[in-house]
Write a protein that holds these residues in place. Structure first.
Motif, PDB file in Angstrom:
ATOM      1  N   ARG A   1      81.107  -0.238 -95.963  1.00 23.56           N
ATOM      2  CA  ARG A   1      80.543   0.856 -95.098  1.00 23.56           C
ATOM      3  C   ARG A   1      79.156   0.385 -94.727  1.00 23.56           C
ATOM      4  O   ARG A   1      78.365   0.121 -95.476  1.00 23.56           O
ATOM      5  CB  ARG A   1      80.697   2.178 -95.951  1.00 23.56           C
ATOM      6  CG  ARG A   1      80.368   3.411 -95.307  1.00 23.56           C
ATOM      7  CD  ARG A   1      80.531   4.324 -96.373  1.00 23.56           C
ATOM      8  NE  ARG A   1      80.058   5.814 -95.549  1.00 23.56           N
ATOM      9  CZ  ARG A   1      80.989   6.537 -94.793  1.00 23.56           C
ATOM     10  NH1 ARG A   1      82.281   6.393 -95.319  1.00 23.56           N
ATOM     11  NH2 ARG A   1      80.597   7.544 -94.429  1.00 23.56           N
ATOM     12  N   LEU A   2      78.978   0.582 -93.501  1.00 19.22           N
ATOM     13  CA  LEU A   2      77.657   0.550 -92.974  1.00 19.22           C
ATOM     14  C   LEU A   2      77.024   1.797 -92.652  1.00 19.22           C
ATOM     15  O   LEU A   2      75.631   1.706 -92.037  1.00 19.22           O
ATOM     16  CB  LEU A   2      77.811  -0.193 -91.363  1.00 19.22           C
ATOM     17  CG  LEU A   2      78.537  -1.541 -91.321  1.00 19.22           C
ATOM     18  CD1 LEU A   2      78.815  -2.148 -90.070  1.00 19.22           C
ATOM     19  CD2 LEU A   2      77.442  -2.525 -92.161  1.00 19.22           C
ATOM     20  N   THR A   3      77.612   2.738 -92.916  1.00 16.71           N
ATOM     21  CA  THR A   3      76.679   4.263 -92.784  1.00 16.71           C
ATOM     22  C   THR A   3      76.730   4.696 -94.198  1.00 16.71           C
ATOM     23  O   THR A   3      77.540   4.353 -95.218  1.00 16.71           O
ATOM     24  CB  THR A   3      77.289   4.875 -91.618  1.00 16.71           C
ATOM     25  OG1 THR A   3      78.768   5.386 -92.236  1.00 16.71           O
ATOM     26  CG2 THR A   3      77.208   4.552 -90.309  1.00 16.71           C
ATOM     27  N   GLU A   4      75.686   5.808 -94.376  1.00 17.01           N
ATOM     28  CA  GLU A   4      75.809   6.584 -95.681  1.00 17.01           C
ATOM     29  C   GLU A   4      77.087   7.467 -95.720  1.00 17.01           C
ATOM     30  O   GLU A   4      77.794   8.009 -94.589  1.00 17.01           O
ATOM     31  CB  GLU A   4      74.465   7.429 -95.624  1.00 17.01           C
ATOM     32  CG  GLU A   4      73.302   6.535 -95.818  1.00 17.01           C
ATOM     33  CD  GLU A   4      72.086   7.351 -96.198  1.00 17.01           C
ATOM     34  OE1 GLU A   4      71.422   7.103 -97.367  1.00 17.01           O
ATOM     35  OE2 GLU A   4      71.803   8.456 -95.449  1.00 17.01           O
TER      36      GLU A   4
ATOM     37  N   ARG B   1      74.434  -6.535 -96.216  1.00 17.16           N
ATOM     38  CA  ARG B   1      75.307  -6.228 -95.088  1.00 17.16           C
ATOM     39  C   ARG B   1      74.860  -7.368 -93.690  1.00 17.16           C
ATOM     40  O   ARG B   1      73.667  -7.666 -93.944  1.00 17.16           O
ATOM     41  CB  ARG B   1      75.143  -4.736 -94.565  1.00 17.16           C
ATOM     42  CG  ARG B   1      75.431  -3.863 -95.601  1.00 17.16           C
ATOM     43  CD  ARG B   1      77.045  -3.827 -95.992  1.00 17.16           C
ATOM     44  NE  ARG B   1      77.276  -2.436 -96.590  1.00 17.16           N
ATOM     45  CZ  ARG B   1      77.157  -2.163 -97.686  1.00 17.16           C
ATOM     46  NH1 ARG B   1      76.954  -2.983 -98.503  1.00 17.16           N
ATOM     47  NH2 ARG B   1      77.683  -0.847 -97.931  1.00 17.16           N
TER      48      ARG B   1
ATOM     49  N   TYR C   1      70.771  -1.203 -99.040  1.00 18.01           N
ATOM     50  CA  TYR C   1      72.019  -0.702 -99.163  1.00 18.01           C
ATOM     51  C   TYR C   1      71.973  -0.398-100.760  1.00 18.01           C
ATOM     52  O   TYR C   1      72.017  -1.354-101.418  1.00 18.01           O
ATOM     53  CB  TYR C   1      73.233  -1.475 -98.871  1.00 18.01           C
ATOM     54  CG  TYR C   1      73.372  -1.430 -97.225  1.00 18.01           C
ATOM     55  CD1 TYR C   1      72.396  -2.249 -96.541  1.00 18.01           C
ATOM     56  CD2 TYR C   1      74.016  -0.593 -96.621  1.00 18.01           C
ATOM     57  CE1 TYR C   1      72.420  -2.345 -95.068  1.00 18.01           C
ATOM     58  CE2 TYR C   1      74.107  -0.579 -95.216  1.00 18.01           C
ATOM     59  CZ  TYR C   1      73.413  -1.372 -94.428  1.00 18.01           C
ATOM     60  OH  TYR C   1      73.510  -1.410 -93.229  1.00 18.01           O
TER      61      TYR C   1
ATOM     62  N   THR D   1      77.687   5.025-100.554  1.00 19.42           N
ATOM     63  CA  THR D   1      76.804   4.163 -99.967  1.00 19.42           C
ATOM     64  C   THR D   1      75.480   4.833 -99.370  1.00 19.42           C
ATOM     65  O   THR D   1      75.633   5.972 -98.798  1.00 19.42           O
ATOM     66  CB  THR D   1      77.238   3.419 -98.617  1.00 19.42           C
ATOM     67  OG1 THR D   1      78.573   2.667 -99.155  1.00 19.42           O
ATOM     68  CG2 THR D   1      76.276   2.583 -98.163  1.00 19.42           C
ATOM     69  N   SER D   2      74.326   4.542-100.019  1.00 20.18           N
ATOM     70  CA  SER D   2      73.123   5.174 -99.545  1.00 20.18           C
ATOM     71  C   SER D   2      72.314   3.844 -98.940  1.00 20.18           C
ATOM     72  O   SER D   2      72.292   2.908 -99.312  1.00 20.18           O
ATOM     73  CB  SER D   2      72.140   5.706-100.805  1.00 20.18           C
ATOM     74  OG  SER D   2      72.947   6.459-101.483  1.00 20.18           O
ATOM     75  N   ILE D   3      71.682   4.369 -97.750  1.00 14.86           N
ATOM     76  CA  ILE D   3      70.895   3.276 -97.111  1.00 14.86           C
ATOM     77  C   ILE D   3      69.370   3.809 -97.206  1.00 14.86           C
ATOM     78  O   ILE D   3      69.170   4.946 -96.534  1.00 14.86           O
ATOM     79  CB  ILE D   3      71.431   3.276 -95.643  1.00 14.86           C
ATOM     80  CG1 ILE D   3      72.687   2.802 -95.658  1.00 14.86           C
ATOM     81  CG2 ILE D   3      70.564   2.244 -95.083  1.00 14.86           C
ATOM     82  CD1 ILE D   3      73.171   2.949 -94.295  1.00 14.86           C
TER      83      ILE D   3
ATOM     84  N   ASP E   1      65.674   3.171 -95.912  1.00  7.60           N
ATOM     85  CA  ASP E   1      64.720   2.572 -95.014  1.00  7.60           C
ATOM     86  C   ASP E   1      63.744   2.008 -95.610  1.00  7.60           C
ATOM     87  O   ASP E   1      62.758   2.665 -96.450  1.00  7.60           O
ATOM     88  CB  ASP E   1      64.148   3.764 -93.935  1.00  7.60           C
ATOM     89  CG  ASP E   1      63.475   2.982 -93.099  1.00  7.60           C
ATOM     90  OD1 ASP E   1      63.364   1.719 -92.868  1.00  7.60           O
ATOM     91  OD2 ASP E   1      63.043   3.763 -91.906  1.00  7.60           O
TER      92      ASP E   1
END
Lengths: 943, 540
Positions: free
Chosen positions: A437-440, A520, A615, A637-639, A641
């Protein structure tokens, strides 16, 4: 108080510089030479060394100035207004070797100096085959090493890195394209006993060593060929440090100036110093050089010719190949480099003799450096790597001499590189819950694992757009001779590459703890550009004081601006004013006292400003069954910054003082220096926490062929402490030391000279962050642990003392030069400094990411017993390396038809290094490497 | 226990011929140009390497300068250079050679190819000084390879490092020699220095081997002119040193390595996958010191030269990389005597040369507290050469003959099982003719015949310990086998412009065992052939 002193110093310097520059610019061209201004004339004849015949058309220049003149048809030359004091005359003429003559110019009057030029440099008596200890970089007053063409030809080097071994304190390395070659000025290797996250002293120092090629800086700021702090897979890349010097062939270099001291305000984006490289260009007869040893084969060629009076074209070519481990592996590296240069001269001007009104230099550079580590299937299957860096640079420089003598210089360049790194290792992993997954958010994952080739492709295309406009003027005012300049510099750097790519099914980097997760892919062309600009003012003043003392001052200020946006009008994110001052007083012609102080700064790189997001794939459900159809993985998933809006430029304070004594052909130069970089960019850990939801499963019976389902809502949630890794200005790098150069006078009866270079360097890298040791992973996953200790940042230190003895024996009558270099490593020690006992912790981190410091006096209390843990995986014992020495040798001889043959042997006596003894590790010297180089002029064969 | 061979009746006198490339059965290196390099301080000190056939002095072809004489050219005393290099000479060339065949010693490669380049020149510098220099660089490829990367596996020292593999290897070798001499009145001073470097490694093997060595050398000399220039007397001191490192690695995988270290018991290393590969290291440092007296002059139409030299060699070798490791020692001392005569006979030039070397050495092993090996060796040689060019003729001719005698008594002192006592007599005849086609182009062709005849006693090869039988047994079998070598050469010299000429030379040699009384079970069969081609620019 310190800030106040700095501010006062800055204000004073800026004011003085502004006054001087404005005065120069506003003063009329007919400004009378003030009393005390130091200038005289130098005249003489240029003669052929063998026949004594006059040589017309020779260009005679005063090094370090823009004074130059062409000798007339009888070989006579006249240079006006030459600054008093020690100077070097340099004569150039097609078909003859470049000749340098040291002179001491009187305050006034006429000095007569004859210059004898030989066809072949090896036949010039007093040939300089090492760095000139009294040399000055052009327009600079700080300590410098000047490496001329003949010194370059006597230094067995494949790339620029090999030439820089002529600088005090640099360790000799065998010639070749072995691995990435980065150069750190005035820096000693530091301990590896403890890791400082994000940077090493070598990386910081090499990144802070500016490399300028043909007037245009090279930059590594947009190099994104790195996997970041995990770095699980090895890459052959120069990212994070200085540029890879393998791209610059030594054979194509005409001159190198290494500014070790405080550079003038002209140079920015540096902390250590600057290396100014000029390639060979001009109307030169085509020559070909071939070099061969068991590991490296190299061919170089250069040729240039004039077309009419205005145009000169030059082409340079180099191809080199190195077998990196012959007999053991098939690893190899090759380099292809070339340059096309064109010079347009329009004139003449009304200024100094020999000057053209307008000179336009166009350079097109290209290079490719490829390193390949092929797979060895029978020994290490699925382990291979290759790295290809290539680049194309178009640069335009111009010099326009205005009426009145003002010189305007402008430079513009576009530099485009293509960097391709590929690495493959055999990864072996247990079955892991996985999400791409590329988003939270939460997602159903799957299980991956087993043994597979983990492959990464890093494809970066860094760009550099550079422009500079500079005005130079020479005036006499207020009793001083001024050389003032003011300039504006603009840079924009970005990376347009496809980026970090891999097959998501086979992730190359995994930090699977149930909390962190998988890398990612990331596109580099989404990274915003870096825009910077700079303004600088600089004045070099000279006058003669009472008592016939010569005073030179170079004062300047530079303002480096890191812009907030992606262009030069986007406002300032961080600006660093940088006052710089160099003084030189020559109370006697044989004595020079020098001192310098100044500030410099280094921009953050694109990787620092725009790091990859962090990530975290938190496992909510890890239901693994033998039947793949019954497995269930749920991950959130948590992203995070990782960008740091507070990131600033690293700032270096540089100080040095030195003395130079030259008498009766002997020269002694001593320099003491101290460089301190504050705000060096490392990685800062910031504790945070993430929430983890726990669910019940609907039906977890085995044998159903279906996976269970999670039952919403979550039964409960707990906190998972995590560490946010952000680039931050957390490092301090301090280097201090002493440098010595002693050139003894030539023993004329033996045609032999001895030069000794020495350096003692001490480097200290200090981390101002905190460290969590090896306990944090357990703390993250074990909810019963309420807290974990943290420690203050650690320090790496290193010291090294080197002595280089260079013996030069010359027989001009037969064109023979023997150069023997003995390098004696007299002292080398490295040590990590960190508290390691159970009471060394500085505080603790809670499960909600709170940092609680514990005063030292309270750490022994019973309430902190769970924090009384030894700090593991740290080696704080000093690592000493026994003193030892090594010899390298080069013998050069003229050949018929204007050829030249050179033999070289690195580690000529095959020393293996001292064996280990109590308190010392073993010193291992590189292998014996030897070969031949032949240079010839194809045109001579036809004559 | 022992078998023997006997000298047959002295064979018929042989005709001719030229281009001697005796020796070099293993690695055909690009060497110096015969007498032109006899002065080098790199010449062995207290060492008498065992060549393929006896140690005959090298000659030179008709298209090369005739041999020179003096305390420098003959005795190696650099102080003689200003008197003996009054004219300039230079040559720069490339060479390629190849050798193959099974009639060889066990540590010679079955096949080898070499490519190289070399330059040599001398010239007077001013009125009272002269300099000479030589440089060579060559690369040798062997496929298959040999059991050792040791520089000279057939030197007098018994410490030779081998292993059971013989994978292809490559060797690079570079060499520099230089000398300068100054004359002040009747006194002359000189210094010569030299340096050689060798780097070798195997290729495409699971057990890679690496060998490297460096050899610096120097000599200082003094000379004095007597009787108004009719004679010169001189003395010199010479020093050279060899630092050599051998290393064997093993790559991960199933590998079995047997190592033989001198006469110690062989060791076997088994390398399995996943195991950190073992490695073997051997370091050797040998230092030779020699001093000599040289004399040269002319009387009654004869030019003459003579020299004598005594030398000592100390070699230390160790295996463990640690401070003060246990060290094997080889110490040897030698005495040498030599001389030459030359006389013009109308249109002919007659040259006679001769000399001899005696050597005694003993070895200590680190693990034992006594002498474990002794060698007593002697070699004598003599040669004659006649060059003839009839007045006004375009023809030239050369005829030469040589003889060499060697006696070597080598053996261990522990149980005497390895002792060999071998004598050999080598005889050679050679001849060459040259013809000047035009004023600028000359052609030459020559041939030589060399006969090696051994006698003495050796252990029966099958009685050697099994591990060293293929190496030591085969070596002694080779040296106790009579053999014959045929050599042929052609050359062309083209004067291109002024003092510059190009010389193209080709040579061929074939060596094979000849009829002898005894054949051992390990006597090598077949032939050994060698060819070479060189192109040189000559500046005279």
């Amino acid at each position: 108080m310190r800030s106040f002193r700095l501010l006062a110093y800055l204000a004073g310097t800026v004011a003085a510089t502004l006054v001087a520059v404005l005065a120069c610019v506003t003063a009329g061209p007919a400004a009378a030479q003030a009393p005390g201004a130091a200038a005289a004339s130098v005249a003489g004849r240029v003669l052929d060394a063998a026949t004594g015949a006059p040589l017309g058309g020779a260009l005679v220049v005063v090094e370090g100035t823009d004074l130059g003149v062409l000798a007339d048809s009888t070989g006579r030359y006249l240079l006006l207004r030459v600054p008093a004091g020690p100077q070097v005359l340099r004569a150039e003429r097609i078909g003859h070797a470049v000749t340098r003559v040291s002179i001491v110019v009187p305050v006034s009057g006429l000095l007569t100096q004859e210059i004898r030029m030989a066809v072949h440099a090896l036949q010039v008596p007093g040939l300089i085959v090492t760095a000139d200890p009294l040399g000055r970089a052009r327009g600079e007053l700080g300590t410098a090493s000047v490496i001329e063409r003949e010194a370059i030809r006597h230094q067995t080097a494949t790339s620029l890195a090999g030439l820089l071994e002529l600088v005090p304190g640099v360790v000799l390395q065998p010639p070749g394209l072995d691995n990435v070659q980065q150069f750190s000025l005035r820096s000693a290797p530091t301990s590896a006993g403890i890791e400082i996250l994000g940077a090493s002293a070598a990386n910081l120092a090499s990144a802070g060593t500016l490399i300028v090629l043909d007037g245009i800086p090279l930059s590594n700021n947009a190099n994104l060929q790195t996997l970041g702090p995990r770095g699980e897979i090895p890459l052959q890349s120069s990212a994070g440090g200085g540029i890879d010097l393998r791209r610059i062939p030594a054979a194509l270099i005409d001159r190198v100036e290494v500014i070790r001291g405080v550079p003038s305000a002209r140079y920015g984006d540096l902390t250590q110093g600057a290396v100014i490289v000029d390639t060979r260009a001009g109307a030169v007869e085509a020559d070909v050089a071939l070099r061969r040893d068991r590991q490296t084969t190299e061919v170089s060629s250069i040729g240039g010719r004039g077309v009419g009076a205005a145009h000169t074209g030059t082409a340079l070519f180099n191809l080199a190949h190195t077998r990196l481990a012959p007999g053991l592996r098939e690893d190899e590296a090759y380099r292809l480099a070339g340059q096309f240069a064109h010079r347009l001269r329009l004139g003449p001007a009304e200024g100094p003799a020999g000057e053209d009104r307008l000179t336009l230099d166009t350079r097109l550079d290209l290079f490719q450096v490829f390193q390949d580590t092929p797979e060895r299937p029978e020994i290490a299957p699925d382990r291979l790597a290759r790295n290809r860096d290539s680049g194309l640079r178009l640069a335009q420089r111009g010099r326009l001499r205005l009426a009145g003598g003002t010189l305007v210089e402008f430079s513009a360049a576009v530099d485009r590189q293509q960097q391709r790194s590929f690495s493959e290792v055999l990864a072996s992993r247990p079955a892991l819950p996985f999400t791409d997954r590329l988003t939270e958010g939460r997602a159903i994952g799957r299980f991956i694992g087993g043994s597979y080739p983990a492959r990464v492709d890093l494809e970066g295309d860094p760009w550099l757009l550079f422009g500079r406009l500079e005005a130079n003027d020479r005036r006499s005012w207020l009793g001083f001779e001024h050389e003032a300049r003011a300039g504006l510099e603009l840079r924009r750097e970005w990376n347009s590459g496809p980026g970090y790519q891999f097959d998501m099914e086979f992730p190359p980097q995994v930090t699977f703890t149930g909390v962190q997760g998988f890398d990612r892919p990331r596109r580099y062309d989404e990274v915003p550009p870096l825009a910077t600009s700079a303004l600088y003012l600089d004045d070099r003043l000279a006058r003669v004081l009472p008592g016939d003392m010569h005073l030179m001052v170079q004062a300047g200020v530079r303002l480096d601006v890191l812009h907030a946006g992606t262009h030069w009008l986007s406002g300032s994110r961080h600006a660093v004013p940088q006052p710089r001052l160099n003084l030189q007083l020559a109370p006697r012609p044989w004595l020079r006292l020098r001192a310098g102080a100044g500030r410099t700064s280094k921009y953050p790189t694109l990787a620092d400003l725009h790091p990859a997001p962090q990530y975290h794939d938190i496992v909510n459900v890890n239901w693994f069954a033998n039947d793949p159809g019954e497995r269930l993985a749920v991950l959130t998933t948590s992203i995070l910054d990782t960008r740091n809006p507070e990131l600033r430029q690293a700032v270096a304070e540089k100080r040095e003082a030195g003395v130079e004594i030259g008498a009766r052909g002997a020269v002694l130069a001593l320099v003491a220096f101290r460089d301190r970089i504050d705000g060096g960019i490392g990685l800062r850990r910031t504790p945070r926490f993430l929430l983890r939801e726990h669910f019940q499963l609907s039906d977890s019976t085995l044998g159903t062929g279906r996976p269970p389902q999670i039952l919403e809502p979550a039964t409960h949630a707990d906190t998972i402490p995590v560490l946010l890794l952000q680039p931050a200005n957390t490092l301090t790098l301090e280097s201090r030391g002493y440098e010595m150069t002693l050139a003894l006078p030539e023993l004329r009866r033996l045609n032999t000279r001895l030069e000794i270079q020495g350096a003692w360097l001490a480097t200290r890298l200090e981390s101002h962050g905190f460290e969590v040791g090896t306990y944090f992973s357990d703390f993250q996953l074990n909810p019963r642990r309420a807290r974990t200790p943290y420690w203050e940042g650690s320090t790496q230190t290193g010291e090294r003392a080197l002595l280089n003895y260079r013996l030069i024996h010359q027989q001009p009558a037969v064109g023979l030069v023997v150069t023997a270099t003995v390098q004696h490593v007299a002292h080398e020690v490295r040590q990590a400094i960190a508290g390691t006992d159970t009471l060394a912790f500085a505080g603790y981190i809670t499960r909600t990411g709170e940092m609680v410091p514990v005063p030292a006096a309270e750490r022994a209390r019973e309430e902190y017993r769970d924090l009384h843990l030894p700090r593991r995986n740290i080696l704080t014992d000093a690592t000493q390396v026994p003193p030892d020495w090594m010899l390298s040798l080069q013998v050069s001889k003229t050949l018929p038809l204007e050829g030249r043959l050179s033999f070289y042997a690195f580690n000529a006596l095959d020393r293996v290094g001292r064996y280990a003894r109590p308190g010392f590790t073993q010193r291992i010297y590189p292998p014996l490497r030897f070969g031949l180089e032949v240079t010839f002029l194809p045109g001579a064969l036809l004559r | 226990m022992r078998e023997g061979t006997r000298f047959p009746a002295l064979a018929l006198g042989f005709l001719l011929l030229a281009a001697p490339l005796a020796g070099q059965q293993g690695a055909p290196a690009v060497a110096g140009t015969g007498w032109m390099l006899g002065w080098t301080p790199l010449a062995p000190v207290a060492d008498l390497p065992r060549g393929v056939a006896g140690a005959l002095p090298a000659g030179s072809g008709l298209l090369a300068p005739a041999p020179r004489f003096g305390i420098f050219w003959t005795g190696g005393n650099p102080a003689g250079l200003p008197w003996e290099a009054a004219t300039s000479y230079g040559e720069l060339g490339v060479r390629a050679t190849a050798v193959e065949g099974e009639f060889r010693r066990p540590l010679d490669a079955p096949a080898a190819e070499a490519r190289g380049s070399a330059g040599l020149g001398w010239q007077p510098v001013g009125e009272h000084a002269a300099m000479i220099g030589h440089a060579a660089f060559d690369e040798v490829h062997t496929n298959p390879g040999t059991h050792t990367l040791q520089l000279e596996p057939y030197a007098s020292t018994p410490f030779v490092i081998t292993d059971s593999t013989a994978t292809p290897h490559q060797t690079a070798r570079a060499r520099l020699d230089g000398a300068a001499g100054w004359r002040r009145g009747a006194l002359g001073f000189g210094v010569s220095v030299a340096y050689e470097a060798v780097d070798a490694s195997t290729a495409a093997t699971r057990v890679p081997r690496f060998g490297r060595a460096s050899r610096p050398a120097a000599a200082l000399g003094i000379g004095h002119e007597l009787a108004g220039g009719a004679a010169r007397l001189g003395a010199y001191a010479r020093w050279n040193r060899t630092n050599a490192t051998l290393r064997t690695l093993a790559s991960p995988g199933v590998t079995l390595v047997t190592r033989i270290n001198g006469f110690a018991a062989p060791t076997v290393a088994v390398v399995a996958p996943g195991v950190i590969p073992p490695w073997y290291h051997r370091r050797s440092e040998a230092e030779g010191r020699a001093a000599g007296v040289t004399a040269a002059g002319s009387a009654r139409g004869w030019a003459w030269a003579a020299h004598t030299e005594v030398g000592v060699l100390a070699e230390r070798s160790w295996t463990r990389e640690e401070v003060d490791p246990p060290t094997d020692l080889w110490r040897a001392r030698s005495a040498a005597l030599g001389g030459a005569l030359q006389r013009g006979l109308g249109g002919a030039l007659l040259t006679l040369r001769g000399g001899g070397v005696g050597l005694a050495g003993e070895a200590h092993m680190a693990a034992l507290d006594s002498v474990i090996y002794r060698a007593t060796e002697a070699a004598l040689h003599g040669a004659a050469e006649l060059r003839w060019q009839p007045a006004g003729s375009a023809w030239q001719a050369l005829a030469g003959a040589g003889v060499a005698y060697e006696r070597r008594d080598r053996g261990d002192t522990i149980d005497n099982v390895l002792r060999t006592r071998l004598e050999s007599l080598t005889r050679q005849v050679r001849g060459e003719v040259a013809y000047a086609l035009t004023g600028d182009l000359s052609l030459a062709a020559g041939a030589a015949l060399t006969d090696y005849v051994p006698r003495g006693s050796i252990p029966i090869p099958r009685n050697y310990p099994a591990a060293i039988r293929p190496l030591v047994g085969a070596e002694t079998a080779f040296y106790s086998t009579r053999n014959l070598a045929h050599t042929g050469s052609v050359a062309a010299l083209w004067r291109v412009r002024g003092a510059i000429a190009l010389r193209l030379t080709g040579h061929y040699e074939s060596r094979e065992p000849s009829a002898g009384p005894v054949r051992h079970e390990m006597t090598p069969e077949g032939t050994r052939t060698q060819w070479g081609l060189s192109l040189a620019a000559v500046i005279q």
